[in-house]
Design an enzyme around this catalytic site. Sequence first.
Site: not given
Length: 457
Positions: A87, A90, A201, A292
């Site tokens: 992404h 990110e 991410h 993440e």
Amino acid sequence: MSSLFLLLLLLLLLFLTPASMLEFRYHSNREMEEYLLQVNASNPEITHLYSIGQSVLGRELWVLALSVRPHSHTVGIPEFKYVANMHGNEVLGRELMLQLVDDLVRGYRNNESWSMQLLNSSRIHILPTMNPDGFDVADTHCQFSQGRGNHNNVDLNRNFPDAFVGLRKQQQLNEDKREAEVRAVMSWLKTESFVLSANLHGGALVANYPYDNSNGGSELMGGASITPDNDVFVHLAKVYSHNHASMYQGNICQDTRPFLDGITNGYQWYPLPGGMQDYNYIWAQCLELTLEVSCCKFPPADQLPVLWTDNRKSLLAFMKQVHLGVKGQVFDGSGVPVQNAVVEVKGRRNLCPFRTDRHGEYYRLLLPGNYSFTVTYPGHEVLTVTLNVPYGPDQFSAMKHDFLLRRIATTTDKTPTNATPTCNHTLQQVGGATIGPTWSGSAVGLSLVAMLRTLID
């Protein structure tokens, strides 16, 4: 004369400096490319820079492979990968990957055992940005910024084939209709037998493991979509979260729910069709997590040193897990390694059976314990063996066990040895992942050009 002197000085710096000093700041796509070129040129014996394809706008998707044998696969040496910036907004993963490259190279140059052991026992592939187009238009808002999708505004983590949607609806894998960046990764997975992977991410602090999706079948248990290798995935997620400075606490980010031990099953968090980690696991036999790594999608630059320190131990510990379980080759009755032999572990019936690659190799990530293996190959007797599997990461090697099959006496030897499997992608017959332009011999000149251009600008 002054120009010649400058050129000689740059050459001297190129070969005497293991890697340029990498600042803690956000690097543009051009700066990232120049850095990777320079590292590759000054460390040709342990790095190999190659492109897996191009973004929608034609930017190269650079991968740096690091190993004592960086240019091609070596039998018995597992392939590992990190993918970041899927992404575009990110962004921490990009900088973590550049810092990791710097750390590995410097560690090897300084004869530090942790780096030498990793590069001697595995081949590490790092893709710092899968979405350079999205990064170029991203703004710095913590949560709600543009640039998530690619240039076509498509979320790349919703664009992979999904086994739970059904292959008929997708016209098999239908690669030509997918986004350029997704097609590049899918092709990449055909060239290497990746064993373990993570994609980085931002926007939360949690280690996410498959499945991300479900069709309400037997995989759905207690609100989670469970893989046959759930115990391994939970272990891998905990390795990352518990080696992180704070992820294991599970409640650091204010904008997300708490996560026990800092881990979550993807589907239990929220269903996600077309995700990359499920695709890796189901079709490429590669166990992948989605990490993440920051509460903010675009953390302030002055936080980068701390965020690197928070993640460094986790990144290194996770790479060692590529040595879990068992590895080896399957040989036919003539002693020849065979491709597409099915290697199954009792109690772990995968949607797509794990098969040997073009080298006749298999890798099964397993926790310590006793396991019953069944190996099948056309024209040969079914072989069942029980193995006691130790913990391999501490020794930087999984247990090695080769399977030697016996031909069935009543059959002929005309069974093809490379029949295309119905589920897994067949690996392309290439020596190493040199899909797009590669930069080994020519990287020195390109690095000099890039460095001169920087000076001029």
